[in-house]
Write an enzyme that holds these catalytic residues in place. Structure first.
Site, PDB file in Angstrom:
ATOM      1  N   CYS A 133     -36.727 -36.600 -12.979  1.00  0.00           N
ATOM      2  CA  CYS A 133     -35.985 -37.182 -11.860  1.00  0.00           C
ATOM      3  C   CYS A 133     -34.574 -37.532 -12.336  1.00  0.00           C
ATOM      4  O   CYS A 133     -34.342 -38.644 -12.832  1.00  0.00           O
ATOM      5  CB  CYS A 133     -36.700 -38.429 -11.338  1.00  0.00           C
ATOM      6  SG  CYS A 133     -35.866 -39.219  -9.939  1.00  0.00           S
ATOM      7  N   PHE A 192     -31.806 -38.340 -10.873  1.00  0.00           N
ATOM      8  CA  PHE A 192     -31.220 -39.507 -10.202  1.00  0.00           C
ATOM      9  C   PHE A 192     -31.656 -40.787 -10.910  1.00  0.00           C
ATOM     10  O   PHE A 192     -30.835 -41.640 -11.258  1.00  0.00           O
ATOM     11  CB  PHE A 192     -31.673 -39.506  -8.739  1.00  0.00           C
ATOM     12  CG  PHE A 192     -31.119 -40.618  -7.890  1.00  0.00           C
ATOM     13  CD1 PHE A 192     -30.107 -40.365  -6.976  1.00  0.00           C
ATOM     14  CD2 PHE A 192     -31.626 -41.912  -7.961  1.00  0.00           C
ATOM     15  CE1 PHE A 192     -29.604 -41.384  -6.164  1.00  0.00           C
ATOM     16  CE2 PHE A 192     -31.132 -42.932  -7.170  1.00  0.00           C
ATOM     17  CZ  PHE A 192     -30.116 -42.665  -6.268  1.00  0.00           C
ATOM     18  N   CYS A 193     -32.965 -40.925 -11.130  1.00  0.00           N
ATOM     19  CA  CYS A 193     -33.482 -42.149 -11.744  1.00  0.00           C
ATOM     20  C   CYS A 193     -33.147 -42.224 -13.231  1.00  0.00           C
ATOM     21  O   CYS A 193     -32.894 -43.309 -13.760  1.00  0.00           O
ATOM     22  CB  CYS A 193     -34.988 -42.250 -11.521  1.00  0.00           C
ATOM     23  SG  CYS A 193     -35.453 -42.455  -9.782  1.00  0.00           S
ATOM     24  N   VAL A 194     -33.151 -41.093 -13.918  1.00  0.00           N
ATOM     25  CA  VAL A 194     -32.760 -41.086 -15.330  1.00  0.00           C
ATOM     26  C   VAL A 194     -31.346 -41.638 -15.475  1.00  0.00           C
ATOM     27  O   VAL A 194     -31.076 -42.513 -16.313  1.00  0.00           O
ATOM     28  CB  VAL A 194     -32.861 -39.663 -15.917  1.00  0.00           C
ATOM     29  CG1 VAL A 194     -32.148 -39.574 -17.263  1.00  0.00           C
ATOM     30  CG2 VAL A 194     -34.325 -39.255 -16.080  1.00  0.00           C
ATOM     31  N   HIS A 229     -31.201 -45.473 -14.827  1.00  0.00           N
ATOM     32  CA  HIS A 229     -31.694 -46.348 -15.895  1.00  0.00           C
ATOM     33  C   HIS A 229     -30.759 -46.352 -17.102  1.00  0.00           C
ATOM     34  O   HIS A 229     -30.644 -47.371 -17.792  1.00  0.00           O
ATOM     35  CB  HIS A 229     -33.117 -45.954 -16.287  1.00  0.00           C
ATOM     36  CG  HIS A 229     -34.103 -46.226 -15.197  1.00  0.00           C
ATOM     37  ND1 HIS A 229     -34.333 -47.492 -14.707  1.00  0.00           N
ATOM     38  CD2 HIS A 229     -34.889 -45.393 -14.465  1.00  0.00           C
ATOM     39  CE1 HIS A 229     -35.225 -47.428 -13.736  1.00  0.00           C
ATOM     40  NE2 HIS A 229     -35.568 -46.166 -13.570  1.00  0.00           N
TER      41      HIS A 229
END
Length: 341
Positions: free
Chosen positions: A83, A85-87, A90
């Site tokens: 993912c 976007f999420c990587v 974070h």
């Protein structure tokens, strides 16, 4: 500016009322981002939006343990689920914790220099794979297990929703991949991220904002013990589970059997077990569970009918996403968490 949303057009946050507005208020206060697309995309189904936020808040933000460690766990989960976007999110949030060297080290694709942090990152990645050796022993104190496990499971759900219904761009032009932008973005959130709010506020959305989820969802799994993570997890399970009503009995059986046999791998491009578009609901649910980044406009169009609204699509994606979460959760070794005092 291009929309970050795929396949749906969520309600405008400015028009939000009731529990949706309450979620946005808590997002601003406790997450630092009022209109996070991750939650805006769920806003057509308030009970899913509120319970997903509650699980993330009660584990990642208000749960036991340091924020840096839980961000590393969430990063590992997001990497395992592919993912982007999420990587990217974070990595930016690691800057917000104040550990800038760590944030840039993982942004370069390197392992954390600290062995304990490296084990947390590896644990997060391994949660996708039932029975992975990296899952035991815990790389964090057993007393923190509810928060870490809750964080991991929250992002197994969020990653799938994001990959299915958002684009890969965290910021326009993917500018978050420039070091200066990552650092500046993280620093802008640092005051909020370094605060440790009291647990429980996420549950008030479920109990007191017109959502009766806590009335029938139960206290949650044993690994969450007597923490606020347990009811939040149970609420999301109940809310997402309602999506099974969009499938017929044969499709529900297919989803359950496929997830029951899943070994954590990403399906091959030639996925023999994936139904064709003549069974569009089962196809979308299984893609949402195991390869949400492969959902196409054609897949959605094959399923759409006049009564299958954006909200119905969110429900179906959430059902598939949580089917994977449920499989992952059922395989986690949680003995130490149960015995911790």
């Amino acid at each position: 500016m291009p929309s970050p949303f795929r396949h749906t057009t969520p309600p405008e946050p400015a028009s939000a009322a009731g529990p949706v507005r309450a979620v946005y208020t808590q997002l601003a206060r406790d997450f630092g981002i009022t209109r996070a697309p991750t939650f805006v995309v769920l806003s057509s189904v308030p009970e899913i939006m509120a319970s997903a936020w509650a699980l993330m808040r009660e584990s990642l933000i208000a749960g036991d343990g340091g924020r840096t460690g839980k961000e590393l766990a969430a990063l590992g989960v997001s990497e395992a689920n592919r993912c982007p976007f999420c990587v990217d999110a974070h990595k930016m949030l690691l800057h917000a914790t104040g550990d800038h060297a760590l944030a840039e080290r993982v942004a370069r694709g390197e392992q954390p220099a600290d062995e304990d942090q490296a084990r947390v990152l590896a644990w997060g990645r391994a949660t996708r794979i039932p029975g992975a050796p990296e899952l035991t022993p815990y790389p964090f104190p057993a007393a923190h297990a509810p928060a870490y496990i809750g964080t991991a499971l929250a992002f197994h759900f969020i990653n799938r929703v994001v990959s299915a219904l958002l684009t890969e761009r965290l910021l326009p032009g993917n500018v978050q991949r420039f070091r200066a932008v990552r650092s500046l973005g993280g620093r802008s959130l640092s005051r909020t991220v370094r605060r440790h709010p009291a647990p429980g506020a996420g549950l008030t959305l479920l109990d007191g904002a017109g959502l009766a989820l806590l009335d029938h969802a139960g206290p949650g799994p044993d690994w969450a013990r007597a923490t606020t993570v347990g009811p939040a997890y149970a609420a999301l399970r109940a809310a997402a589970g309602e999506g099974e009503r969009l499938l017929d009995a044969d499709d529900r059986i297919l989803v359950r059997e496929t997830l029951g046999a899943w070994d954590g791998a990403h399906p091959p491009l030639a996925w023999d077990g994936l139904p064709g578009r003549d069974r569009p609901g089962a196809r979308l649910a299984l893609l949402a569970a195991l390869a949400p980044y492969r959902i196409t406009e054609e897949d959605v169009a094959a399923w759409r009918t006049p009564d299958r609204t954006d909200a119905a699509l969110v429900r179906l994606v959430a059902y598939g996403a949580f089917a994977a979460v449920d499989r992952i959760e059922s395989a986690l070794p949680v003995r130490t968490a149960k015995e911790a005092s």
